[in-house]
Scaffold this motif. Sequence first.
Motif, PDB file in Angstrom:
ATOM      1  N   TYR A  43       0.845  -1.188   0.000  1.00  0.00           N
ATOM      2  CA  TYR A  43       0.000   0.000   0.000  1.00  0.00           C
ATOM      3  C   TYR A  43       0.881   1.237   0.000  1.00  0.00           C
ATOM      4  CZ  TYR A  43      -3.079   3.662   1.596  1.00  0.00           C
ATOM      5  OH  TYR A  43      -3.760   4.841   1.707  1.00  0.00           O
ATOM      6  N   GLU A  44       0.556   2.189  -0.840  1.00  0.00           N
ATOM      7  CA  GLU A  44       1.275   3.453  -0.895  1.00  0.00           C
ATOM      8  C   GLU A  44       0.291   4.584  -0.661  1.00  0.00           C
ATOM      9  OE1 GLU A  44       3.182   3.781  -4.663  1.00  0.00           O
ATOM     10  OE2 GLU A  44       4.356   1.961  -4.376  1.00  0.00           O
ATOM     11  N   PRO A  45       0.609   5.487   0.269  1.00  0.00           N
ATOM     12  CA  PRO A  45      -0.286   6.619   0.499  1.00  0.00           C
ATOM     13  C   PRO A  45      -0.329   7.521  -0.726  1.00  0.00           C
ATOM     14  CG  PRO A  45       1.736   6.885   1.736  1.00  0.00           C
ATOM     15  CD  PRO A  45       1.785   5.530   1.121  1.00  0.00           C
ATOM     16  N   ARG A  46      -1.497   8.053  -1.019  1.00  0.00           N
ATOM     17  CA  ARG A  46      -1.683   8.894  -2.202  1.00  0.00           C
ATOM     18  C   ARG A  46      -1.939  10.357  -1.862  1.00  0.00           C
ATOM     19  NH1 ARG A  46       0.181   5.913  -6.326  1.00  0.00           N
ATOM     20  NH2 ARG A  46      -0.661   3.834  -6.238  1.00  0.00           N
ATOM     21  N   THR A  47      -2.314  10.641  -0.619  1.00  0.00           N
ATOM     22  CA  THR A  47      -2.636  12.016  -0.244  1.00  0.00           C
ATOM     23  C   THR A  47      -1.842  12.407   0.994  1.00  0.00           C
ATOM     24  OG1 THR A  47      -4.429  11.377   1.240  1.00  0.00           O
ATOM     25  CG2 THR A  47      -5.013  11.714  -1.093  1.00  0.00           C
ATOM     26  N   GLU A  49      -3.001  13.522   3.702  1.00  0.00           N
ATOM     27  CA  GLU A  49      -3.716  13.013   4.868  1.00  0.00           C
ATOM     28  C   GLU A  49      -3.339  11.564   5.166  1.00  0.00           C
ATOM     29  OE1 GLU A  49      -5.176  14.712   2.338  1.00  0.00           O
ATOM     30  OE2 GLU A  49      -5.528  16.576   3.432  1.00  0.00           O
ATOM     31  N   GLU A  50      -3.182  10.771   4.107  1.00  0.00           N
ATOM     32  CA  GLU A  50      -2.756   9.386   4.297  1.00  0.00           C
ATOM     33  C   GLU A  50      -1.328   9.321   4.827  1.00  0.00           C
ATOM     34  OE1 GLU A  50      -3.391   7.550   0.496  1.00  0.00           O
ATOM     35  OE2 GLU A  50      -5.540   7.295   0.847  1.00  0.00           O
ATOM     36  N   GLU A  53      -1.528   9.898   8.477  1.00  0.00           N
ATOM     37  CA  GLU A  53      -1.994   8.688   9.151  1.00  0.00           C
ATOM     38  C   GLU A  53      -0.856   7.689   9.314  1.00  0.00           C
ATOM     39  OE1 GLU A  53      -5.426   6.995   7.265  1.00  0.00           O
ATOM     40  OE2 GLU A  53      -6.487   8.905   7.293  1.00  0.00           O
ATOM     41  N   TRP A  54      -0.050   7.545   8.261  1.00  0.00           N
ATOM     42  CA  TRP A  54       1.116   6.665   8.351  1.00  0.00           C
ATOM     43  C   TRP A  54       2.061   7.159   9.434  1.00  0.00           C
ATOM     44  CZ3 TRP A  54       4.159   4.227   3.823  1.00  0.00           C
ATOM     45  CH2 TRP A  54       3.415   3.217   3.232  1.00  0.00           C
ATOM     46  N   SER A  57       0.931   6.184  12.789  1.00  0.00           N
ATOM     47  CA  SER A  57       1.088   4.760  13.079  1.00  0.00           C
ATOM     48  C   SER A  57       2.543   4.392  13.372  1.00  0.00           C
ATOM     49  CB  SER A  57       0.537   3.908  11.929  1.00  0.00           C
ATOM     50  OG  SER A  57       1.350   4.031  10.789  1.00  0.00           O
ATOM     51  N   ALA A  73       4.257  15.260   4.008  1.00  0.00           N
ATOM     52  CA  ALA A  73       2.839  15.625   3.902  1.00  0.00           C
ATOM     53  C   ALA A  73       2.673  17.134   3.898  1.00  0.00           C
ATOM     54  CB  ALA A  73       2.045  15.003   5.050  1.00  0.00           C
TER      55      ALA A  73
END
Length: 86
Positions: A43-47, A49-50, A53-54, A57, A73
């Motif tokens: 999974y790769e964050p696209r935004t 905001e993601e 979130e990463w 975590s 970000a």
Amino acid sequence: MSMVFVSSVRTPAARSFAVFLVDAVVNAWQHLVARVAESGKAYEPRTPEELIEWANSYEATQPSYAADLRAAALHAQEIAGGAKYN
């Protein structure tokens, strides 16, 4: 011992039911294969905001990596023109 006689005459209804069953099995198999293939993808964050979130975590175990993710970000948000950092 009992004997079962199966008619050798194939009716259109029997044939279309067999085609339906084969179609259902093929569709289920294709769906299963697609789900398994998707589950193995990284999974790769696209935004931004993601990314945040990463970062949240990873904060407890890798704080410097989390800081890098937050910086990325923030940079992406600044480029987009709307700096909204949490």
